[in-house]
Design a protein around this motif. Structure first.
Motif, PDB file in Angstrom:
ATOM      1  N   VAL A 159       0.843  -1.192   0.000  1.00  0.00           N
ATOM      2  CA  VAL A 159       0.000   0.000   0.000  1.00  0.00           C
ATOM      3  C   VAL A 159       0.886   1.252   0.000  1.00  0.00           C
ATOM      4  CG1 VAL A 159      -1.738   1.309   1.286  1.00  0.00           C
ATOM      5  CG2 VAL A 159      -1.925  -1.169   1.143  1.00  0.00           C
ATOM      6  N   GLY A 160       1.994   1.186   0.758  1.00  0.00           N
ATOM      7  CA  GLY A 160       2.925   2.318   0.806  1.00  0.00           C
ATOM      8  C   GLY A 160       3.461   2.669  -0.574  1.00  0.00           C
ATOM      9  N   ASN A 161       3.637   1.663  -1.388  1.00  0.00           N
ATOM     10  CA  ASN A 161       4.121   1.861  -2.744  1.00  0.00           C
ATOM     11  C   ASN A 161       3.069   2.626  -3.581  1.00  0.00           C
ATOM     12  OD1 ASN A 161       5.811   1.516  -4.997  1.00  0.00           O
ATOM     13  ND2 ASN A 161       6.339  -0.563  -4.362  1.00  0.00           N
ATOM     14  N   VAL A 162       1.809   2.366  -3.325  1.00  0.00           N
ATOM     15  CA  VAL A 162       0.744   3.092  -4.026  1.00  0.00           C
ATOM     16  C   VAL A 162       0.677   4.527  -3.504  1.00  0.00           C
ATOM     17  CG1 VAL A 162      -1.734   3.206  -4.559  1.00  0.00           C
ATOM     18  CG2 VAL A 162      -0.592   0.973  -4.396  1.00  0.00           C
ATOM     19  N   THR A 163       0.673   4.669  -2.167  1.00  0.00           N
ATOM     20  CA  THR A 163       0.490   6.010  -1.596  1.00  0.00           C
ATOM     21  C   THR A 163       1.721   6.890  -1.829  1.00  0.00           C
ATOM     22  OG1 THR A 163       1.180   5.203   0.575  1.00  0.00           O
ATOM     23  CG2 THR A 163      -1.187   5.311   0.157  1.00  0.00           C
ATOM     24  N   TYR A 164       2.845   6.297  -2.239  1.00  0.00           N
ATOM     25  CA  TYR A 164       4.006   7.097  -2.623  1.00  0.00           C
ATOM     26  C   TYR A 164       3.656   7.959  -3.847  1.00  0.00           C
ATOM     27  CZ  TYR A 164       8.581   8.254  -4.571  1.00  0.00           C
ATOM     28  OH  TYR A 164       9.653   8.920  -5.097  1.00  0.00           O
ATOM     29  N   TYR A 165       2.857   7.378  -4.750  1.00  0.00           N
ATOM     30  CA  TYR A 165       2.471   8.106  -5.963  1.00  0.00           C
ATOM     31  C   TYR A 165       1.165   8.885  -5.785  1.00  0.00           C
ATOM     32  CZ  TYR A 165       6.076   5.380  -8.245  1.00  0.00           C
ATOM     33  OH  TYR A 165       7.272   4.830  -8.587  1.00  0.00           O
ATOM     34  N   PHE A 166       0.217   8.280  -5.080  1.00  0.00           N
ATOM     35  CA  PHE A 166      -1.097   8.922  -4.878  1.00  0.00           C
ATOM     36  C   PHE A 166      -1.475   8.791  -3.414  1.00  0.00           C
ATOM     37  CE2 PHE A 166      -0.940   7.302  -9.226  1.00  0.00           C
ATOM     38  CZ  PHE A 166      -1.239   8.441  -9.957  1.00  0.00           C
ATOM     39  N   LYS A 167      -1.442   9.900  -2.703  1.00  0.00           N
ATOM     40  CA  LYS A 167      -1.660   9.850  -1.254  1.00  0.00           C
ATOM     41  C   LYS A 167      -3.028   9.299  -0.898  1.00  0.00           C
ATOM     42  CE  LYS A 167       1.422  13.400   0.532  1.00  0.00           C
ATOM     43  NZ  LYS A 167       1.598  14.112  -0.774  1.00  0.00           N
ATOM     44  N   ARG A 168      -4.044   9.723  -1.637  1.00  0.00           N
ATOM     45  CA  ARG A 168      -5.392   9.291  -1.302  1.00  0.00           C
ATOM     46  C   ARG A 168      -6.118   8.877  -2.578  1.00  0.00           C
ATOM     47  NH1 ARG A 168      -8.656  13.439   1.100  1.00  0.00           N
ATOM     48  NH2 ARG A 168      -7.890  14.675  -0.643  1.00  0.00           N
ATOM     49  N   LYS A 169      -7.186   8.121  -2.393  1.00  0.00           N
ATOM     50  CA  LYS A 169      -7.952   7.650  -3.543  1.00  0.00           C
ATOM     51  C   LYS A 169      -8.462   8.838  -4.361  1.00  0.00           C
ATOM     52  CE  LYS A 169     -11.888   5.349  -3.163  1.00  0.00           C
ATOM     53  NZ  LYS A 169     -12.913   4.308  -2.869  1.00  0.00           N
ATOM     54  N   GLU A 170      -8.771   9.942  -3.685  1.00  0.00           N
ATOM     55  CA  GLU A 170      -9.231  11.150  -4.362  1.00  0.00           C
ATOM     56  C   GLU A 170      -8.220  11.632  -5.408  1.00  0.00           C
ATOM     57  OE1 GLU A 170      -9.478  10.537  -1.199  1.00  0.00           O
ATOM     58  OE2 GLU A 170     -11.432  11.173  -0.447  1.00  0.00           O
ATOM     59  N   GLU A 171      -6.927  11.478  -5.078  1.00  0.00           N
ATOM     60  CA  GLU A 171      -5.898  11.924  -6.040  1.00  0.00           C
ATOM     61  C   GLU A 171      -5.877  11.026  -7.269  1.00  0.00           C
ATOM     62  OE1 GLU A 171      -2.039  12.502  -4.249  1.00  0.00           O
ATOM     63  OE2 GLU A 171      -2.916  13.654  -2.602  1.00  0.00           O
ATOM     64  N   LEU A 172      -6.152   9.748  -7.041  1.00  0.00           N
ATOM     65  CA  LEU A 172      -6.192   8.798  -8.152  1.00  0.00           C
ATOM     66  C   LEU A 172      -7.330   9.132  -9.113  1.00  0.00           C
ATOM     67  CD1 LEU A 172      -5.614   5.207  -6.781  1.00  0.00           C
ATOM     68  CD2 LEU A 172      -4.749   6.132  -8.923  1.00  0.00           C
ATOM     69  N   ILE A 173      -8.521   9.317  -8.561  1.00  0.00           N
ATOM     70  CA  ILE A 173      -9.660   9.580  -9.461  1.00  0.00           C
ATOM     71  C   ILE A 173      -9.463  10.926 -10.157  1.00  0.00           C
ATOM     72  CG2 ILE A 173     -11.198  10.620  -7.702  1.00  0.00           C
ATOM     73  CD1 ILE A 173     -12.490   8.216 -10.332  1.00  0.00           C
ATOM     74  N   GLU A 174      -8.848  11.865  -9.455  1.00  0.00           N
ATOM     75  CA  GLU A 174      -8.565  13.164 -10.055  1.00  0.00           C
ATOM     76  C   GLU A 174      -7.670  12.992 -11.282  1.00  0.00           C
ATOM     77  OE1 GLU A 174      -8.368  16.613  -6.913  1.00  0.00           O
ATOM     78  OE2 GLU A 174      -6.412  16.309  -7.815  1.00  0.00           O
ATOM     79  N   ALA A 175      -6.603  12.225 -11.114  1.00  0.00           N
ATOM     80  CA  ALA A 175      -5.673  12.001 -12.231  1.00  0.00           C
ATOM     81  C   ALA A 175      -6.372  11.304 -13.399  1.00  0.00           C
ATOM     82  CB  ALA A 175      -4.474  11.182 -11.750  1.00  0.00           C
ATOM     83  N   ILE A 176      -7.227  10.349 -13.073  1.00  0.00           N
ATOM     84  CA  ILE A 176      -7.945   9.628 -14.127  1.00  0.00           C
ATOM     85  C   ILE A 176      -8.887  10.570 -14.877  1.00  0.00           C
ATOM     86  CG2 ILE A 176      -9.687   7.837 -14.545  1.00  0.00           C
ATOM     87  CD1 ILE A 176      -8.347   6.261 -12.213  1.00  0.00           C
ATOM     88  N   VAL A 177      -9.609  11.410 -14.124  1.00  0.00           N
ATOM     89  CA  VAL A 177     -10.534  12.343 -14.767  1.00  0.00           C
ATOM     90  C   VAL A 177      -9.762  13.372 -15.603  1.00  0.00           C
ATOM     91  CG1 VAL A 177     -12.305  14.112 -14.370  1.00  0.00           C
ATOM     92  CG2 VAL A 177     -12.353  11.991 -13.050  1.00  0.00           C
ATOM     93  N   LEU A 178      -8.602  13.829 -15.112  1.00  0.00           N
ATOM     94  CA  LEU A 178      -7.788  14.762 -15.901  1.00  0.00           C
ATOM     95  C   LEU A 178      -7.336  14.112 -17.205  1.00  0.00           C
ATOM     96  CD1 LEU A 178      -5.681  16.528 -13.103  1.00  0.00           C
ATOM     97  CD2 LEU A 178      -7.401  17.582 -14.584  1.00  0.00           C
ATOM     98  N   ASP A 179      -6.976  12.834 -17.161  1.00  0.00           N
ATOM     99  CA  ASP A 179      -6.618  12.094 -18.380  1.00  0.00           C
ATOM    100  C   ASP A 179      -7.798  12.023 -19.347  1.00  0.00           C
ATOM    101  OD1 ASP A 179      -3.996  11.588 -17.994  1.00  0.00           O
ATOM    102  OD2 ASP A 179      -4.212   9.478 -17.438  1.00  0.00           O
ATOM    103  N   MET A 180      -8.964  11.661 -18.807  1.00  0.00           N
ATOM    104  CA  MET A 180     -10.174  11.589 -19.631  1.00  0.00           C
ATOM    105  C   MET A 180     -10.384  12.919 -20.336  1.00  0.00           C
ATOM    106  SD  MET A 180     -12.904   9.716 -17.012  1.00  0.00           S
ATOM    107  CE  MET A 180     -14.108  10.994 -17.415  1.00  0.00           C
TER     108      MET A 180
END
Lengths: 200, 200
Positions: free
Chosen positions: A36-57
């Motif tokens: 999990v630490g490996n994931v949160t190194y790139y994206f601290k919270r799930k909100e940041e992940l969905i944000e990045a995905i929506v920005l890509d879209m």
């Protein structure tokens, strides 16, 4: 492909499968067999992940020209329905996502504005081409545009809610044409029956 | 009034003022000058509070008979608009609330079903009374009912999103009439202009 992109791709696939609320950071880490630490190194919270995905879209998104013919309108409607189905993990709870992320909120407002202009131009074009009637009263088509925007925007949200308990399925295109057909001129009606209805 | 009811009333008022996501359990405790522990004794989590409030709303709710005249339809539309405004803290993020509470989800599905029947009967009644045209093609009014349900359901959600950045305001009743007027028969149109338009 780098780790960051790998996480994004997988998250997008998991969100699409199980919905945004059905996926945890742990699920993402486990699917990639990393910590999990490996994931949160790139994206601290799930909100940041969905944000990045929506920005890509958003980057992939190209505004469409406003339809000038009923055939082009039919294509636009099919396109919207496909988008709503492919990106149901996003459109299925867009209100919530706007609340967890200021950036997503901003994107939604921009899309709303573009969408508004798109429908207004569509009505203008079809009016000029003699395919739909002149307005019956001032702002009639502004009001209808708003209704159309609502129907096309909230399609996945309502479909999700109704999925389990409403046996009969009305398609987005049926709903949209149901609103447009009563506005067609006689010529528009003939064209609709010759070119659109037969294929539907 | 007992403490439990006091907490509920205050929470409802705060949600109405600041939105569901803008109010914490601490805010509620502070407004009542009691401890957070005193609040959580009655309601463990904010989700339980909103659930209780929605269940109360549901008890007060009386299904309306389907309109038989355009005047009754106008009243129904005004009623829906008022509900959407009064209960914006609920309707403004109904999708999220359905996701945090299975009971709210259940209530929403029940309301959707009742709403569906209400609009279908309305179309049947107005058709029988010669006020709206016969269907142009099979299921036309089923499709329009779905569009009408979407417009009336998601009104507060969209209004909230558009509030800051869309200067012009289209009202719910303008949107709904925009969809209904093109369906009116000549007689329906005359009645509309004599009885509804003049008051609007």
């Amino acid at each position: 492909m780098n780790r960051k992109q790998e996480i994004l791709n997988l998250a997008r696939r998991l969100f699409a499968e199980k919905g945004y609320n059905g996926v945890s950071m742990r699920d993402i880490a486990e699917s990639l067999r990393i910590s999990v630490g490996n994931v949160t190194y790139y994206f601290k919270r799930k909100e940041e992940l969905i944000e990045a995905i929506v920005l890509d879209m958003q980057k992939e998104y190209k505004p469409r020209p406003a339809p000038q013919t009923l055939g082009e309108l039919a294509e636009l409607i099919v396109h919207i329905q496909e988008l709503q189905e492919q990106l149901a993990f996003y459109f299925g709870h867009r209100t919530q996502l706007a609340q967890v992320s200021a950036k997503i909120n901003e994107i939604q407002i921009r899309m709303l504005r573009e969408n508004k202009i798109l429908w207004q131009r569509t009505f203008q074009n079809l009016s000029l081409a003699g395919l739909i009637k002149k307005e019956d009263y001032p702002h009639q088509y502004d009001h209808l545009c708003k209704a159309l925007r609502m129907v096309t925007m909230y399609w996945s949200e309502l479909s999700k809610l109704e999925a389990e308990s409403f046996p009969e399925k009305v398609e987005l295109k049926e709903c949209v044409w149901g609103m447009v057909i009563p506005l067609l001129t006689d010529e528009g009606r003939k064209l609709y029956e010759r070119e659109i209805a037969v294929k539907a």
